[in-house]
Design a protein around this motif. Structure first.
Motif, PDB file in Angstrom:
ATOM      1  N   GLY A 109      33.963 -35.448  10.312  1.00 26.19           N
ATOM      2  CA  GLY A 109      33.869 -34.594   9.502  1.00 26.19           C
ATOM      3  C   GLY A 109      32.941 -33.920  11.370  1.00 26.19           C
ATOM      4  O   GLY A 109      31.995 -33.083  11.165  1.00 26.19           O
ATOM      5  N   VAL A 110      33.943 -34.107  12.399  1.00 25.73           N
ATOM      6  CA  VAL A 110      33.550 -33.800  13.983  1.00 25.73           C
ATOM      7  C   VAL A 110      34.310 -32.956  14.122  1.00 25.73           C
ATOM      8  O   VAL A 110      35.311 -33.514  14.827  1.00 25.73           O
ATOM      9  CB  VAL A 110      33.473 -35.154  14.743  1.00 25.73           C
ATOM     10  CG1 VAL A 110      32.141 -34.851  15.844  1.00 25.73           C
ATOM     11  CG2 VAL A 110      31.753 -36.478  13.582  1.00 25.73           C
ATOM     12  N   PRO A 111      33.656 -31.899  14.421  1.00 26.00           N
ATOM     13  CA  PRO A 111      35.263 -31.041  14.579  1.00 26.00           C
ATOM     14  C   PRO A 111      34.940 -31.579  16.727  1.00 26.00           C
ATOM     15  O   PRO A 111      34.092 -30.719  17.026  1.00 26.00           O
ATOM     16  CB  PRO A 111      34.376 -29.356  14.893  1.00 26.00           C
ATOM     17  CG  PRO A 111      33.326 -30.098  14.316  1.00 26.00           C
ATOM     18  CD  PRO A 111      32.692 -31.156  13.888  1.00 26.00           C
ATOM     19  N   VAL A 112      36.099 -31.304  17.016  1.00 28.91           N
ATOM     20  CA  VAL A 112      36.377 -31.307  18.739  1.00 28.91           C
ATOM     21  C   VAL A 112      36.771 -30.224  19.325  1.00 28.91           C
ATOM     22  O   VAL A 112      37.489 -29.210  18.592  1.00 28.91           O
ATOM     23  CB  VAL A 112      37.410 -32.325  19.465  1.00 28.91           C
ATOM     24  CG1 VAL A 112      37.523 -32.503  20.523  1.00 28.91           C
ATOM     25  CG2 VAL A 112      37.747 -33.520  18.603  1.00 28.91           C
ATOM     26  N   PRO A 113      35.856 -28.827  19.659  1.00 27.94           N
ATOM     27  CA  PRO A 113      35.840 -28.080  20.460  1.00 27.94           C
ATOM     28  C   PRO A 113      36.444 -28.416  21.522  1.00 27.94           C
ATOM     29  O   PRO A 113      37.399 -28.744  21.845  1.00 27.94           O
ATOM     30  CB  PRO A 113      34.960 -27.650  21.332  1.00 27.94           C
ATOM     31  CG  PRO A 113      33.157 -28.336  21.220  1.00 27.94           C
ATOM     32  CD  PRO A 113      34.184 -30.250  20.505  1.00 27.94           C
ATOM     33  N   ALA A 114      37.814 -26.533  21.322  1.00 26.71           N
ATOM     34  CA  ALA A 114      38.803 -26.558  21.685  1.00 26.71           C
ATOM     35  C   ALA A 114      39.363 -26.825  23.518  1.00 26.71           C
ATOM     36  O   ALA A 114      40.064 -27.181  24.065  1.00 26.71           O
ATOM     37  CB  ALA A 114      39.149 -24.807  21.709  1.00 26.71           C
ATOM     38  N   ALA A 115      38.043 -26.980  23.795  1.00 25.69           N
ATOM     39  CA  ALA A 115      37.865 -26.650  25.379  1.00 25.69           C
ATOM     40  C   ALA A 115      38.266 -28.897  25.404  1.00 25.69           C
ATOM     41  O   ALA A 115      38.473 -28.654  26.838  1.00 25.69           O
ATOM     42  CB  ALA A 115      36.565 -26.285  25.850  1.00 25.69           C
ATOM     43  N   LEU A 117      44.338 -36.500  16.074  1.00 26.62           N
ATOM     44  CA  LEU A 117      42.743 -36.347  17.003  1.00 26.62           C
ATOM     45  C   LEU A 117      42.420 -34.572  15.212  1.00 26.62           C
ATOM     46  O   LEU A 117      41.066 -34.838  15.353  1.00 26.62           O
ATOM     47  CB  LEU A 117      43.360 -34.809  18.245  1.00 26.62           C
ATOM     48  CG  LEU A 117      41.996 -34.217  18.389  1.00 26.62           C
ATOM     49  CD1 LEU A 117      41.215 -35.244  18.046  1.00 26.62           C
ATOM     50  CD2 LEU A 117      42.173 -33.970  19.364  1.00 26.62           C
ATOM     51  N   GLU A 118      43.968 -34.008  14.943  1.00 25.50           N
ATOM     52  CA  GLU A 118      43.848 -32.949  13.650  1.00 25.50           C
ATOM     53  C   GLU A 118      42.941 -34.051  12.669  1.00 25.50           C
ATOM     54  O   GLU A 118      41.474 -34.012  11.958  1.00 25.50           O
ATOM     55  CB  GLU A 118      44.718 -32.312  14.088  1.00 25.50           C
ATOM     56  CG  GLU A 118      44.011 -31.477  12.522  1.00 25.50           C
ATOM     57  CD  GLU A 118      43.123 -29.783  12.772  1.00 25.50           C
ATOM     58  OE1 GLU A 118      42.549 -29.938  11.748  1.00 25.50           O
ATOM     59  OE2 GLU A 118      43.244 -30.056  14.187  1.00 25.50           O
ATOM     60  N   GLN A 119      43.557 -34.779  12.215  1.00 23.61           N
ATOM     61  CA  GLN A 119      43.284 -35.754  11.431  1.00 23.61           C
ATOM     62  C   GLN A 119      41.893 -36.881  11.402  1.00 23.61           C
ATOM     63  O   GLN A 119      41.449 -36.578  10.290  1.00 23.61           O
ATOM     64  CB  GLN A 119      44.118 -36.619  11.202  1.00 23.61           C
ATOM     65  CG  GLN A 119      45.663 -35.772  10.276  1.00 23.61           C
ATOM     66  CD  GLN A 119      46.851 -36.513  10.261  1.00 23.61           C
ATOM     67  OE1 GLN A 119      47.242 -38.019  10.297  1.00 23.61           O
ATOM     68  NE2 GLN A 119      48.093 -35.997   9.653  1.00 23.61           N
ATOM     69  N   ALA A 120      41.539 -37.138  12.001  1.00 25.80           N
ATOM     70  CA  ALA A 120      40.814 -38.022  12.793  1.00 25.80           C
ATOM     71  C   ALA A 120      39.688 -37.009  12.670  1.00 25.80           C
ATOM     72  O   ALA A 120      38.466 -37.264  12.274  1.00 25.80           O
ATOM     73  CB  ALA A 120      40.850 -38.742  13.644  1.00 25.80           C
ATOM     74  N   SER A 121      39.652 -36.448  13.021  1.00 25.11           N
ATOM     75  CA  SER A 121      38.435 -35.366  12.987  1.00 25.11           C
ATOM     76  C   SER A 121      38.434 -34.548  11.982  1.00 25.11           C
ATOM     77  O   SER A 121      36.545 -34.850  11.779  1.00 25.11           O
ATOM     78  CB  SER A 121      38.297 -34.329  14.875  1.00 25.11           C
ATOM     79  OG  SER A 121      39.273 -33.160  14.385  1.00 25.11           O
ATOM     80  N   ASP A 146      51.704 -39.418  17.765  1.00 25.13           N
ATOM     81  CA  ASP A 146      50.968 -37.381  17.940  1.00 25.13           C
ATOM     82  C   ASP A 146      49.736 -37.804  18.645  1.00 25.13           C
ATOM     83  O   ASP A 146      48.981 -37.556  17.346  1.00 25.13           O
ATOM     84  CB  ASP A 146      51.826 -36.936  17.118  1.00 25.13           C
ATOM     85  CG  ASP A 146      51.894 -35.111  17.510  1.00 25.13           C
ATOM     86  OD1 ASP A 146      50.700 -35.224  18.124  1.00 25.13           O
ATOM     87  OD2 ASP A 146      52.197 -34.633  17.064  1.00 25.13           O
ATOM     88  N   PRO A 147      49.489 -37.568  19.742  1.00 21.88           N
ATOM     89  CA  PRO A 147      48.518 -37.331  19.740  1.00 21.88           C
ATOM     90  C   PRO A 147      46.945 -36.100  18.880  1.00 21.88           C
ATOM     91  O   PRO A 147      45.883 -36.933  18.420  1.00 21.88           O
ATOM     92  CB  PRO A 147      47.608 -37.308  20.822  1.00 21.88           C
ATOM     93  CG  PRO A 147      49.261 -37.490  21.861  1.00 21.88           C
ATOM     94  CD  PRO A 147      49.994 -37.551  20.798  1.00 21.88           C
ATOM     95  N   ARG A 179      40.167 -30.593  23.925  1.00 22.93           N
ATOM     96  CA  ARG A 179      40.857 -31.264  22.433  1.00 22.93           C
ATOM     97  C   ARG A 179      41.608 -31.658  23.973  1.00 22.93           C
ATOM     98  O   ARG A 179      42.577 -32.820  23.460  1.00 22.93           O
ATOM     99  CB  ARG A 179      41.741 -30.010  22.022  1.00 22.93           C
ATOM    100  CG  ARG A 179      41.042 -29.400  20.789  1.00 22.93           C
ATOM    101  CD  ARG A 179      41.096 -28.559  19.752  1.00 22.93           C
ATOM    102  NE  ARG A 179      42.415 -29.665  18.607  1.00 22.93           N
ATOM    103  CZ  ARG A 179      41.769 -30.257  17.519  1.00 22.93           C
ATOM    104  NH1 ARG A 179      40.283 -30.162  17.633  1.00 22.93           N
ATOM    105  NH2 ARG A 179      43.061 -30.695  16.857  1.00 22.93           N
ATOM    106  N   GLU A 180      42.174 -30.996  25.146  1.00 26.90           N
ATOM    107  CA  GLU A 180      43.389 -31.436  25.433  1.00 26.90           C
ATOM    108  C   GLU A 180      42.867 -33.042  26.328  1.00 26.90           C
ATOM    109  O   GLU A 180      43.605 -33.905  26.293  1.00 26.90           O
ATOM    110  CB  GLU A 180      43.506 -30.097  26.640  1.00 26.90           C
ATOM    111  CG  GLU A 180      45.143 -30.775  27.218  1.00 26.90           C
ATOM    112  CD  GLU A 180      45.014 -30.043  28.994  1.00 26.90           C
ATOM    113  OE1 GLU A 180      46.314 -30.631  29.397  1.00 26.90           O
ATOM    114  OE2 GLU A 180      44.760 -28.352  28.779  1.00 26.90           O
TER     115      GLU A 180
END
Length: 71
Positions: A24-30, A16-20, A11-12, A32-33
């Motif tokens: 400690g590197v947030p992935v902006p919502a824009a 993505l949520e767990q790895a970020s 489940d990508p 994420r897809e």
């Protein structure tokens, strides 16, 4: 514990949520897809590589040493 041939489907979005969070590197919502789409693509590539079985006489290299420049 599931048998070795029973895997949880990748489940990508969860990865993505767990790895970020772990890195400690947030992935902006824009983004994420697109990042999730690329993780799914990478998972498919990894599955292809991992599905290739090596004969018993072959062993994977413990360390990758790139070739030096030609002289």
């Amino acid at each position: 514990m599931p048998a070795s041939d029973e895997r949880t489907p990748f489940d990508p979005e969860v990865y993505l949520e767990q790895a970020s969070r772990l890195a400690g590197v947030p992935v902006p919502a824009a983004y994420r897809e697109g990042v999730a789409r690329n993780l799914l693509l990478i998972a498919g590539m990894a599955e292809l590589v991992m599905s290739f079985s090596l004969p018993p006489t072959e062993e994977p290299a413990p360390v990758f040493l790139p070739a030096g420049p030609e002289r």
